[in-house]
Design a protein around this motif. Structure first.
Motif, PDB file in Angstrom:
ATOM      1  N   ALA A  12      91.793  27.715  47.975  1.00 27.38           N
ATOM      2  CA  ALA A  12      92.935  27.462  48.857  1.00 27.38           C
ATOM      3  C   ALA A  12      93.921  28.610  48.737  1.00 27.38           C
ATOM      4  O   ALA A  12      94.617  28.742  47.734  1.00 27.38           O
ATOM      5  CB  ALA A  12      93.592  26.136  48.479  1.00 27.38           C
TER       6      ALA A  12
ATOM      7  N   ARG B 168      99.721  17.315  46.007  1.00 27.42           N
ATOM      8  CA  ARG B 168      99.289  18.652  45.621  1.00 27.42           C
ATOM      9  C   ARG B 168     100.482  19.590  45.607  1.00 27.42           C
ATOM     10  O   ARG B 168     100.666  20.380  44.693  1.00 27.42           O
ATOM     11  CB  ARG B 168      98.238  19.144  46.618  1.00 27.42           C
ATOM     12  N   GLU B 169     101.327  19.461  46.617  1.00 29.05           N
ATOM     13  CA  GLU B 169     102.504  20.310  46.704  1.00 29.05           C
ATOM     14  C   GLU B 169     103.413  20.096  45.497  1.00 29.05           C
ATOM     15  O   GLU B 169     103.926  21.038  44.904  1.00 29.05           O
ATOM     16  CB  GLU B 169     103.260  19.982  47.982  1.00 29.05           C
TER      17      GLU B 169
ATOM     18  N   THR C  58      90.496  28.852  42.721  1.00 34.10           N
ATOM     19  CA  THR C  58      90.717  28.037  43.912  1.00 34.10           C
ATOM     20  C   THR C  58      90.156  28.725  45.147  1.00 34.10           C
ATOM     21  O   THR C  58      89.918  29.932  45.154  1.00 34.10           O
ATOM     22  CB  THR C  58      92.222  27.744  44.120  1.00 34.10           C
TER      23      THR C  58
ATOM     24  N   LEU D 221     101.277  29.948  43.575  1.00 27.76           N
ATOM     25  CA  LEU D 221     101.278  29.764  42.130  1.00 27.76           C
ATOM     26  C   LEU D 221     101.205  31.062  41.327  1.00 27.76           C
ATOM     27  O   LEU D 221     101.767  31.155  40.249  1.00 27.76           O
ATOM     28  CB  LEU D 221     100.086  28.893  41.714  1.00 27.76           C
TER      29      LEU D 221
ATOM     30  N   GLU E 266      89.878  24.542  40.170  1.00 26.25           N
ATOM     31  CA  GLU E 266      90.322  23.790  41.349  1.00 26.25           C
ATOM     32  C   GLU E 266      90.952  22.453  40.953  1.00 26.25           C
ATOM     33  O   GLU E 266      90.535  21.405  41.439  1.00 26.25           O
ATOM     34  CB  GLU E 266      89.126  23.508  42.276  1.00 26.25           C
TER      35      GLU E 266
ATOM     36  N   GLN F 173      96.737  29.347  50.216  1.00 24.12           N
ATOM     37  CA  GLN F 173      98.170  29.043  50.119  1.00 24.12           C
ATOM     38  C   GLN F 173      98.568  28.673  48.698  1.00 24.12           C
ATOM     39  O   GLN F 173      99.609  29.094  48.200  1.00 24.12           O
ATOM     40  CB  GLN F 173      98.515  27.890  51.053  1.00 24.12           C
ATOM     41  N   GLU F 174      97.675  27.866  48.064  1.00 18.08           N
ATOM     42  CA  GLU F 174      97.899  27.472  46.684  1.00 18.08           C
ATOM     43  C   GLU F 174      97.972  28.708  45.805  1.00 18.08           C
ATOM     44  O   GLU F 174      98.856  28.836  44.953  1.00 18.08           O
ATOM     45  CB  GLU F 174      96.712  26.607  46.266  1.00 18.08           C
TER      46      GLU F 174
ATOM     47  N   GLN G  77     101.896  21.567  42.383  1.00 20.10           N
ATOM     48  CA  GLN G  77     102.034  23.031  42.352  1.00 20.10           C
ATOM     49  C   GLN G  77     103.330  23.426  41.673  1.00 20.10           C
ATOM     50  O   GLN G  77     103.356  24.285  40.802  1.00 20.10           O
ATOM     51  CB  GLN G  77     101.998  23.599  43.774  1.00 20.10           C
TER      52      GLN G  77
ATOM     53  N   LEU H  26      93.629  20.964  41.630  1.00 22.02           N
ATOM     54  CA  LEU H  26      94.426  20.200  42.586  1.00 22.02           C
ATOM     55  C   LEU H  26      93.587  19.729  43.768  1.00 22.02           C
ATOM     56  O   LEU H  26      94.088  19.058  44.666  1.00 22.02           O
ATOM     57  CB  LEU H  26      95.601  21.052  43.101  1.00 22.02           C
TER      58      LEU H  26
ATOM     59  N   THR I  20      94.903  34.211  39.264  1.00 23.89           N
ATOM     60  CA  THR I  20      94.058  33.382  40.123  1.00 23.89           C
ATOM     61  C   THR I  20      92.844  34.132  40.629  1.00 23.89           C
ATOM     62  O   THR I  20      92.954  35.292  41.042  1.00 23.89           O
ATOM     63  CB  THR I  20      94.871  32.861  41.328  1.00 23.89           C
TER      64      THR I  20
END
Lengths: 277, 361
Positions: free
Chosen positions: B193, B169-170, B191, B200, B159, B195-196, B173, B161, B33
């Protein structure tokens, strides 16, 4: 159903009526009724000095249609008119498509200027522009030939092909071409697999806007075409103005209208099949 | 040899340097990522991998071969676009078959692989549907299927999601992780985000202003951020300004203005006398009602100024007596009561001497 929702239904219906009524009325008065008058005229007899023979004396007749069907020249002229309209449409499409793509791909400010240039010829008189073509084609030895007719037809109708194509192509999401390229499509594949199918509604409406008026056009073949280049539009005009055979002119007009309706029906059926766009 | 090697790439747009001398390796089978705020250069890197953009300096190698001069359609790299970019005139099956057709596969193979891939993303019954008939989540799955069907060496996800609502989204994932594990294709995910990204990725490169600030596994990024940007960008963190008084193998002694001495763990070399901040996560802080314990090691007195009850946890904001505002997280696992402190309560905030990380300025 609750009362309030049926009331909004009714007011929505009323609004719809108010909006559609004026154009509908216009079409009835200036298109449908004249078309019916013309259809009726085609079943009458010509008057001695033009116009129609009195209904009380001569009544209705199928003479005009018999006349058209008896002589193969009329079918031939209709077929030739269709061929000219088809060829004009095709040439307009081939010329207009790259132009429309070019306009869409230009930066926003230049785009507006180019669209303006496309419609600019409308600012001067149609006949003057055709006479200008006579001056251009004369020295080239092309005047009064089928080539001159096609050139004139294409010239006059090109904007009607460019504008619907432009409107359609402008709406395409550029991300689709990028996605296609990303997924392995080269330049031609991107065009034939993405741009072209997505532009079909524009192609069809542009084609209808060119094909149908070309079928009825008489000024261009009259001025640029030779004496042998009679098209259905000239033929109809001649019946009303020169031969004074109104029923024959009306019958030919009606046949032309039916042919045009058939083409329009076919084109809308094609569009419907590709409705998911 | 890494699957994708990025060597010292730089990309300038006018006077703006969008990507500055970035070097990184992506291994086969990885879920990698690129994480960062908008404008950090992550999307530019993705576009250079896909071939839609080219670096002004530096090289990219895929399987050891340079990518320079190879157009996007020739690269064994496919992209899942943020907007999905599904072809509206083609059915779901037609969309998925597109890359196979472009690759000139046989009709039998196209049919077989399309069916397989539809099943892979659980859309067996949607093959004949058009994109406009699908929900957001379904479109997302078609875009994934289309990107995976021709087995690219790399799948780039921009991106993907972002357009989905939180719940969906959750779920996506979870599906994305399962899908990547199943097909074994290397994913490069972009991304903003965090948390994402944490949920992942196998590895994350945190980017800022065209540079990689830190490249590590999610756990390490979270627990030992290398600098303030990373500490701040990932999760929530308290920063306590302090200077190093003593550094040894066993730990650091820090002096915080208005607080006194703090014991902290040592990560890497730190010079005595250097200024910086102790970065410590809210879940490492404990709050107790015994304000009088202040004075013990890493115990500081303060008052609750605000709390956020989130169900499973409660976030307390405590203002220490020196004016510093700290955030502490308490799990609500006790029986009956879910909250223990009210606004205005005098409390002690405390943490272990091996919690947090000192970030020199």
């Amino acid at each position: 159903m609750p009362a309030s929702s049926s009331r909004t239904d009714r007011s929505a219906r009323l609004t719809r009526w108010l909006v559609t009524l004026p154009p509908a009325l216009f079409l009835v008065v200036f298109f449908l009724i004249p078309a019916l008058i013309m259809a009726a005229a085609s079943f009458r007899e010509p008057g001695e000095f033009g116009g129609l023979a009195p209904l009380a004396e001569r009544g209705f007749s199928l003479d005009a249609y018999r006349f058209v069907l008896d002589d193969v020249i009329y079918a031939w002229i209709l077929a030739k008119s269709f061929a000219v309209a088809g060829l004009t449409t095709l040439l307009c499409l081939v010329l207009a498509y790259p132009l429309a793509v070019l306009i869409v791909r230009s930066p926003k400010r230049r785009r507006d200027l180019l669209v303006l240039l496309v419609i600019l010829p409308f600012a001067s008189n149609f006949l003057i522009r055709i006479y200008a073509w006579m001056i251009i084609l004369g020295p080239l030895d092309l005047l009064y030939s089928p080539v001159a007719v096609i050139v004139g037809m294409v010239y006059v109708h090109l904007p009607f092909m460019i504008l619907p194509l432009y409107t359609n192509l402008e709406k395409h999401d550029p991300a689709l071409l990028e996605a296609a390229q990303d997924l392995g499509a080269g330049g031609w594949a991107r065009f034939w697999c993405v741009t072209w199918p997505l532009s079909l509604p524009g192609v069809l409406s542009g084609s209808a806007l060119v094909f149908i008026p070309v079928l009825g056009m008489f000024a261009v073949p009259e001025l640029l075409g030779g004496t042998g280049d009679l098209l259905i539009g000239n033929l109809i005009k001649e019946q009303f103005l020169d031969n004074r055979d109104w029923p024959l002119g009306a019958a030919l007009s009606l046949l032309l209208t039916l042919a045009v309706l058939a083409v329009a029906g076919l084109s809308s059926a094609l569009t419907r099949n590709r409705g998911q766009m | 040899m890494a699957l994708l090697e990025i060597r010292n790439i730089t990309r300038r747009f006018g006077s703006l340097e969008a990507v500055k001398d970035v070097t990184l390796d992506i291994e086969a089978g990885e879920f990698f990522t690129l994480l960062g705020p908008s404008g950090c250069g992550k999307t530019t890197i993705l576009r250079m991998i896909a071939g839609f953009d080219a670096p002004d300096a530096g090289e990219l190698y895929l399987d050891g071969r340079p990518l320079a001069g190879m157009p996007p359609e020739k690269r064994p790299v496919h992209t899942v676009f943020q907007s999905y970019a599904l072809f509206p005139h083609l059915t779901v099956a037609g969309n998925i078959a597109f890359p196979l057709e472009m690759a000139g596969r046989s009709r039998d193979e196209i049919r077989r692989r399309t069916t397989e891939t539809l099943a892979l993303v659980h859309l067996e019954d949607k093959g004949d549907a058009f994109p406009h008939e699908l929900s957001g989540g379904q479109k997302q799955r078609v875009a994934l299927a289309r990107g995976l069907v021709n087995k690219p060496r790399l799948l780039l996800l921009d991106e993907p999601l972002g357009a989905l609502d939180a719940k969906l989204r959750e779920r996506m994932q979870g599906e994305l992780i399962a899908l990547q594990r199943e097909v074994g294709v290397t994913f490069v995910f972009v991304t903003h985000a965090q948390q994402e990204a944490l949920a992942l990725s196998h590895r994350i490169a945190v980017m800022n202003e065209g540079r990689i600030e830190q490249l590590d596994v999610p756990e390490a990024l979270y627990s030992t951020p290398k600098n303030r940007f990373v500490a701040d960008f990932i999760g929530t963190i308290n920063l306590i300004a302090a200077a190093v008084v003593e550094a040894s193998r066993h730990g650091l002694r820090l002096a915080a203005p208005g607080l006194g001495e703090i014991a902290a763990p040592v990560h890497g070399a730190v010079a005595v006398g250097s200024n910086g901040a102790l970065a410590i996560r809210p879940e490492h802080l404990r709050i107790s009602g015994h304000a009088d314990r202040a004075g013990l090691k890493n115990h500081f007195a303060g008052a609750v100024v605000e709390y956020l009850f989130l169900g499973d946890v409660t976030v307390y904001k405590v203002r220490l007596d020196n004016g510093l505002l700290l955030e502490a997280l308490a799990t609500n696992a006790g029986p009956g009561r879910a909250r223990f402190h009210e606004i205005g309560d005098r409390v002690s905030v405390e943490w272990r001497h091996d919690a947090g990380v000192f970030l020199p300025d």
